[in-house]
Scaffold this active site. Structure first.
Site, short mmCIF file in Angstrom:
data_model
loop_
_atom_site.label_atom_id
_atom_site.label_comp_id
_atom_site.label_asym_id
_atom_site.label_seq_id
_atom_site.Cartn_x
_atom_site.Cartn_y
_atom_site.Cartn_z
N LYS A 259 -0.04 4.26 -0.28
CA LYS A 259 -0.71 5.44 0.30
C LYS A 259 -0.50 6.65 -0.63
O LYS A 259 -0.44 6.48 -1.83
CB LYS A 259 -0.21 5.68 1.73
CG LYS A 259 -0.30 4.41 2.57
CD LYS A 259 -0.04 4.62 4.02
CE LYS A 259 -0.14 3.27 4.73
NZ LYS A 259 -0.04 3.38 6.17
N GLY B 135 2.14 2.13 10.68
CA GLY B 135 3.16 3.17 10.52
C GLY B 135 3.92 3.49 11.80
O GLY B 135 4.60 4.51 11.86
N GLU C 106 -5.94 -4.83 10.51
CA GLU C 106 -4.89 -3.84 10.76
C GLU C 106 -5.19 -3.06 12.03
O GLU C 106 -5.98 -2.10 12.02
CB GLU C 106 -4.83 -2.84 9.60
CG GLU C 106 -4.44 -3.45 8.27
CD GLU C 106 -3.84 -2.39 7.36
OE1 GLU C 106 -2.67 -2.52 7.01
OE2 GLU C 106 -4.53 -1.42 7.03
N ASN D 249 0.85 -1.19 0.00
CA ASN D 249 0.00 0.00 0.00
C ASN D 249 0.89 1.24 0.00
O ASN D 249 1.50 1.58 1.01
CB ASN D 249 -0.89 -0.04 1.26
CG ASN D 249 -1.76 1.20 1.40
OD1 ASN D 249 -1.87 2.00 0.46
ND2 ASN D 249 -2.38 1.36 2.55
N GLU E 283 -6.96 4.83 7.76
CA GLU E 283 -6.65 6.24 7.49
C GLU E 283 -7.84 6.93 6.83
O GLU E 283 -8.06 8.13 7.01
CB GLU E 283 -5.38 6.34 6.64
CG GLU E 283 -4.15 6.02 7.46
CD GLU E 283 -2.97 5.51 6.66
OE1 GLU E 283 -3.00 5.56 5.41
OE2 GLU E 283 -2.00 5.04 7.28
N SER F 3 2.96 -2.30 10.27
CA SER F 3 4.41 -2.40 10.51
C SER F 3 4.99 -3.76 10.14
O SER F 3 5.83 -4.31 10.88
CB SER F 3 4.73 -2.04 11.96
OG SER F 3 4.36 -0.69 12.21
N HIS G 19 -9.69 1.41 4.67
CA HIS G 19 -8.43 1.57 5.40
C HIS G 19 -8.64 2.52 6.57
O HIS G 19 -9.39 3.50 6.46
CB HIS G 19 -7.35 2.12 4.46
CG HIS G 19 -5.99 2.03 5.06
ND1 HIS G 19 -5.53 2.93 5.98
CD2 HIS G 19 -5.00 1.11 4.90
CE1 HIS G 19 -4.31 2.59 6.36
NE2 HIS G 19 -3.96 1.48 5.71
#
Ligand code: PGA
Length: 229
Positions: A11, A156, A150, A9, A103, A187, A101
């Site tokens: 991003k 991250g 996740e 990914n 985010e 991670s 996701h």
């Protein structure tokens, strides 16, 4: 041997030039790495919309074993939705789409309802959906092809979940959703990937940071697949 899904990914990273350089580097890594077992493995690269066209051309030209994915999709079909990219447009260039996701849930306030709409748009156009959840209680819409577990705190941060806990959560997601392919993200690195892959319920990984560097991503794949089955 289980079927493995490894989805990088990117991003909101990389210009066209940087993405081209990544592909060139990846191509070199591949020729240096004949031991990677591509059978039973799907590698997906989820990139910004702006890179999809060029990457599709290059992947086809170089015959690279990579599927492309988008990182989001409009909840609507085509029409008057300024700024949105719809599933039919994505389907021209990519096979996969990431939906939900964390985010996007956090920064763009995407709700379970809107994520279900996005999923149904993607499925209507025949895209494969990789649906992200932070735990085993979040709703997973019907029809998704793969789920990524996740935990938000692991994304991250350099602090991954333990493979044992990821195994448990993924087992629970599988029993609740009946989705066959459930992967871990948060991670993941070339160093810890094998520990996740040796867990029986974990079908793959979703690395973000570690996919940005072609060499790192290729070692991650190598380490993921070199475990005894
Ligand atoms: P990370 O990102 O590997 O950089 O933690 C994973 C993700 O957000 O999908």
């Amino acid at each position: 041997m289980k079927n493995v899904l490894i989805a990088g990914n990117w991003k909101s990273n990389k210009t066209t030039l940087e993405a081209k350089q990544w592909l060139q580097e990846w191509n070199i890594q591949l020729s240096n790495n004949p031991i990677i077992q591509w059978k039973n493995m799907t590698v997906v690269l989820c990139v910004p919309y702006t890179l999809l066209y060029m990457m599709k051309q290059e992947i086809d030209r170089l015959k690279l074993p990579i599927d492309l994915g988008a990182q989001d999709v409009s909840p609507f079909a085509q029409g008057a939705y300024t700024g949105e990219v719809n599933a039919r447009q994505i389907k021209e260039l990519a096979q996969w789409v990431i939906i939900g996701h964390s985010e996007r849930r956090k920064n763009f306030h995407e709700t379970d309802e809107v994520l279900a709409q996005k999923t149904s748009q993607a499925k209507l156009e025949g895209l494969s959906v990789l649906y992200c959840v932070p735990d085993d209680i979040t709703l997973v819409p019907a029809g998704v092809d793969a789920v990524a577990y996740e935990p938000v705190w692991a994304i991250g941060t350099g602090k991954s979940d333990s493979p044992q806990n990821a195994q448990q959560v993924i087992q629970s997601i599988k029993s609740k959703t009946h989705v066959f392919c459930v992967i871990y993200g948060g991670s993941v690195t070339p160093d810890n990937v094998a520990a996740f892959m040796t867990q029986p319920a974990i079908d793959g990984v979703l690395p973000g940071g570690a996919s940005l560097d072609a060499q790192k991503f290729s070692s991650l794949i190598e380490n993921a697949t070199s475990i005894p089955s």
